[in-house]
Design a protein around this motif. Structure first.
Motif, short mmCIF file in Angstrom:
data_model
loop_
_atom_site.label_atom_id
_atom_site.label_comp_id
_atom_site.label_asym_id
_atom_site.label_seq_id
_atom_site.Cartn_x
_atom_site.Cartn_y
_atom_site.Cartn_z
N SER A 126 0.88 -1.17 0.05
CA SER A 126 0.08 0.00 0.16
C SER A 126 0.97 1.35 0.09
O SER A 126 0.65 2.30 -0.58
N ARG A 127 1.85 1.43 0.71
CA ARG A 127 2.90 2.54 0.73
C ARG A 127 3.52 2.62 -0.67
O ARG A 127 3.56 3.78 -0.99
N LEU A 128 3.91 1.39 -1.18
CA LEU A 128 4.34 1.69 -2.34
C LEU A 128 3.52 2.10 -3.49
O LEU A 128 3.81 3.14 -4.32
N ASP A 129 2.24 1.90 -3.22
CA ASP A 129 0.94 2.11 -4.14
C ASP A 129 0.78 3.63 -4.16
O ASP A 129 0.73 4.47 -5.13
N ARG A 130 0.81 3.93 -2.76
CA ARG A 130 0.30 5.36 -2.61
C ARG A 130 1.55 6.50 -2.73
O ARG A 130 1.47 7.45 -3.38
N LEU A 131 2.89 6.12 -2.31
CA LEU A 131 4.11 6.93 -2.47
C LEU A 131 4.80 6.87 -3.40
O LEU A 131 5.54 7.57 -3.92
N LEU A 134 6.18 -1.75 -7.42
CA LEU A 134 5.50 -2.67 -7.67
C LEU A 134 5.36 -3.26 -9.01
O LEU A 134 5.71 -2.52 -9.93
N THR A 135 5.09 -4.49 -8.96
CA THR A 135 4.98 -5.09 -10.28
C THR A 135 3.57 -5.03 -10.76
O THR A 135 2.84 -4.81 -9.74
N PRO A 136 3.00 -5.46 -12.02
CA PRO A 136 1.68 -5.75 -12.19
C PRO A 136 0.91 -6.62 -11.30
O PRO A 136 -0.04 -6.37 -10.91
N ALA A 137 1.72 -7.66 -10.96
CA ALA A 137 1.05 -8.56 -9.86
C ALA A 137 0.79 -7.73 -8.56
O ALA A 137 -0.02 -8.01 -7.89
N GLY A 138 1.78 -7.09 -8.09
CA GLY A 138 1.68 -6.38 -6.93
C GLY A 138 0.66 -5.28 -6.90
O GLY A 138 0.11 -5.16 -5.98
N GLN A 139 0.50 -4.76 -7.98
CA GLN A 139 -0.48 -3.69 -8.08
C GLN A 139 -1.89 -4.23 -7.95
O GLN A 139 -2.84 -3.81 -7.18
N ALA A 140 -2.13 -5.46 -8.54
CA ALA A 140 -3.15 -6.37 -8.39
C ALA A 140 -3.37 -6.83 -7.09
O ALA A 140 -4.74 -6.88 -6.48
N ALA A 141 -2.48 -7.24 -6.46
CA ALA A 141 -2.48 -7.81 -5.07
C ALA A 141 -2.91 -6.60 -3.99
O ALA A 141 -3.87 -6.96 -3.00
N VAL A 142 -2.30 -5.46 -4.24
CA VAL A 142 -2.59 -4.38 -3.19
C VAL A 142 -4.13 -3.96 -3.36
O VAL A 142 -4.81 -3.72 -2.35
N THR A 143 -4.53 -4.14 -4.55
CA THR A 143 -6.03 -3.91 -4.81
C THR A 143 -6.93 -4.87 -4.38
O THR A 143 -7.90 -4.58 -3.72
N SER A 144 -6.70 -6.30 -4.55
CA SER A 144 -7.39 -7.16 -4.02
C SER A 144 -7.43 -7.31 -2.59
O SER A 144 -8.41 -7.55 -2.11
#
Length: 152
Positions: free
Chosen positions: A50-55, A103-113
């Motif tokens: 989440s931190r990587l997604d937001r920041l 984030l990798t694309p899989a990481g982006q999907a994981a944070v969302t889910s």
């Protein structure tokens, strides 16, 4: 500080609020951890994602500092995320000795889910049991708690 800010009544009220916050935030955290099923990402892993997604991209040390944990503890969390191919390390373009996590694309999907499981439960409880005014008050409180967390 003026005399009102130093008064015994204010000091007692501040301590009472601090205690209530510690207890309720602890209970909230335990309940949200229970919502994460076995095999899902851990709360520290979701927090790092989440931190990587937001920041945006960051170093392990920067993530550890923001979460107020040791770099070694964050390193273990990040290693688990790397093993699952949810984050990737790349050399910093300015300082090649530093490694930047993103984030990798899989990481982006994981944070969302990962968010949706917990967020959906919270949103359901809010919708069913709270008035619009209470939800607005909780939104304000959440912003204040974010600020408080940054100050600790």
């Amino acid at each position: 500080m003026n005399d009102i800010q130093k008064s015994p009544e204010r000091i007692a009220a501040v301590h009472e609020t601090a205690t209530r916050l510690r207890v309720c935030v602890g209970a909230f955290r335990r309940r949200t951890q229970e919502a994460v099923s076995e095999g899902d990402l851990s709360v520290p892993q979701l927090t790092a994602l989440s931190r990587l997604d937001r920041l945006g991209p960051s170093t392990t040390a920067e993530l550890a500092r923001r979460e107020q944990i040791t770099p070694q503890a964050m390193g273990a969390t990040v290693a688990g995320l790397e093993k699952r191919e949810l984050v990737v390390r790349q050399p910093d373009s300015v300082d090649g000795r530093r490694m930047i996590l993103s984030l990798t694309p899989a990481g982006q999907a994981a944070v969302t889910s990962g968010r949706s499981v917990i967020v959906d439960r919270i949103a359901g409880a809010l919708a069913e049991s709270f008035t619009d005014e209470e939800i607005a008050a909780l939104d304000t409180a959440a912003r204040l708690l974010e600020r408080l967390a940054e100050l600790l």
